[in-house]
Enzyme design. Structure first.
Site, mmCIF file in Angstrom:
data_model
loop_
_atom_site.group_PDB
_atom_site.id
_atom_site.type_symbol
_atom_site.label_atom_id
_atom_site.label_comp_id
_atom_site.label_asym_id
_atom_site.label_seq_id
_atom_site.Cartn_x
_atom_site.Cartn_y
_atom_site.Cartn_z
ATOM 1 C CG MET A 1 -2.003 -1.049 1.160
ATOM 2 S SD MET A 1 -3.089 -0.851 -0.281
ATOM 3 C CE MET A 1 -4.121 -2.303 -0.094
ATOM 4 C CB CYS A 2 0.862 4.126 -1.923
ATOM 5 S SG CYS A 2 1.169 2.871 -3.179
ATOM 6 C CD GLU A 3 1.359 6.491 4.883
ATOM 7 O OE1 GLU A 3 0.912 7.626 5.150
ATOM 8 O OE2 GLU A 3 1.688 5.664 5.742
ATOM 9 C CG ASN A 108 -3.771 3.961 -0.114
ATOM 10 O OD1 ASN A 108 -4.807 4.028 0.536
ATOM 11 N ND2 ASN A 108 -2.863 3.052 0.123
#
Lengths: 269, 269
Positions: A1-3, A108
């Protein structure tokens, strides 16, 4: 996952403080080592800075932290790769021009079956689910609206419906913009905060850094920040609901669309 | 007028040396104080750095000079505004996606009657003749080639004819690229230089700086540089002819199109 990190403000505002905390998540306080990017809208124009190396080690990220670029709308992203390897073409935010406006998009989450989203005007340069979904979304908009509609309601209703379709494919928290409005769509996790007079202190969660906003603002300033997780420890962040789309302009919420139980949308403009 | 800088190389190469001289022309050795930009193609992706402030004073320009970004294709521009005021949206290089490739474009010169160039898929974000001409050129290509042709000859012949139409409107020196080929089109002034083994020393014209390329290269490296004016004092730069289009790939000239006296084109591939 990303931010994700976003900002909408009623005066040109730099994001150095929030970005200082955010960039630590790219390899130091967070595991997102697979690149980062930040997009600024300035005087009707657009520029982004992107780097496939971790933000915590990036000389370009340090420049952005230290060089105040003032903007009404900012979108930033740090990446933990799932679909698509670590390279420039897969580094968010993505951008395309529509109606003479530079749109940008950061995601995200992770989608399934995204290859079936049919493309029209726009094609991905890299091989991520995120850029494919962006090209699809913008193409759908352009097919329905050859010109930007005079009244934005139908556009925003369409945007919300398109985001809801993406949510049907997986996790899809989004920040995107045409330079005037900042669209924040929550699938699982997105929080926001509005700072306005009386301004106070804020203390970053990710690094030892505080700011007294009274020293940097006027009484009329309204600055809203959106992020995957709260960036400060001493302020009240509001969590968005799954299926919710917020339309920000000049630091204020201009429209809100929510998914209700039977899938229809309600607006609270 | 503005200044152009381009690079085509057969190995990922940084442009720090040439850029160190070039950026002095943005407000120090040259009068081009109205912004600057540089675009890099990396691993199939694209990024640019643009700043509406003079390159000689820009912290972003200093970063680019000191932070080696390795690329096969680079295009840079420093601006002296004629059409369109000094702001981000008018800062070269411009970029648009076509066929899933990020195209970029930088222009030195000034056009008349450019508003009559009919647009189709692409629209300018700013208000320069340069971006309008780019949107027109790319739209014309896309109308003729819905997909990139298997054999590039017809594409390049079309590109040359489109550039020649622009030359009919005024001064139009161009550098543009799809990430693989670098197109250099000369209307009045563009020079180029190829460095290959045996490598030697080079000394910049615009600032006190020398490099010994033997310390930075292998015997197989081929690196070509294009610029409005020669960047070094001790090397032989070749001047392009008015109406000439050079197609560069991996540091070598892959095709050459020339305007002859009756306006027809000759290719020397």
């Amino acid at each position: 996952m990303c931010e994700l990190l976003g900002m909408s403000a009623n005066v040109p505002t730099d994001i150095c403080f929030s970005f200082a905390g955010f960039l630590h998540r790219g390899g130091r306080t967070g595991p997102h080592r697979d690149g980062w990017g930040i997009a600024f809208y300035e005087q009707g124009g657009y520029r982004d800075f992107r780097d496939p190396s971790p933000s915590a080690d990036s000389p370009i990220a340090r420049l952005i932290r230290d060089y105040p670029i003032k903007s009404h709308v900012v979108i930033s992203h740090i990446r933990q790769a799932n679909v698509g390897n670590v390279r420039m073409a897969n580094t968010h935010p993505f951008t395309r021009e529509m109606w003479g406006r530079p749109w940008c998009y950061a995601h995200n989450g992770q989608l399934q079956g995204w290859g079936a989203l049919a493309l029209s005007f726009y094609r991905p340069v890299g091989d991520t689910d995120s850029e494919h979904a962006f090209c699809w979304l913008l193409g759908e908009l352009r097919q329905r609206f050859a010109e930007p509609p005079a009244e934005p309601g139908p556009l925003w209703t369409t945007l919300h419906a398109l985001c809801e379709r993406l949510r049907g494919l997986g996790v899809c928290n989004l920040l995107f913009s045409d330079g005037v409005h900042l669209y924040a769509y929550c699938s699982t996790k997105l929080v926001h905060l509005t700072r306005r007079a009386p301004f106070g202190h804020a203390h970053l969660s990710d690094t030892e850094m505080s700011v007294d906003f009274r020293e940097h603002t006027t009484l009329a300033d309204v600055v809203s920040v959106m992020a995957t997780e709260p960036l400060t420890a001493n302020e009240d962040w509001t969590a968005m609901q799954p299926g919710e789309l917020l339309v920000w302009r000049d630091g204020e919420i201009q429209a809100r669309y929510r998914a209700n139980e039977d899938g229809a949308q309600t607006s609270e403009r």
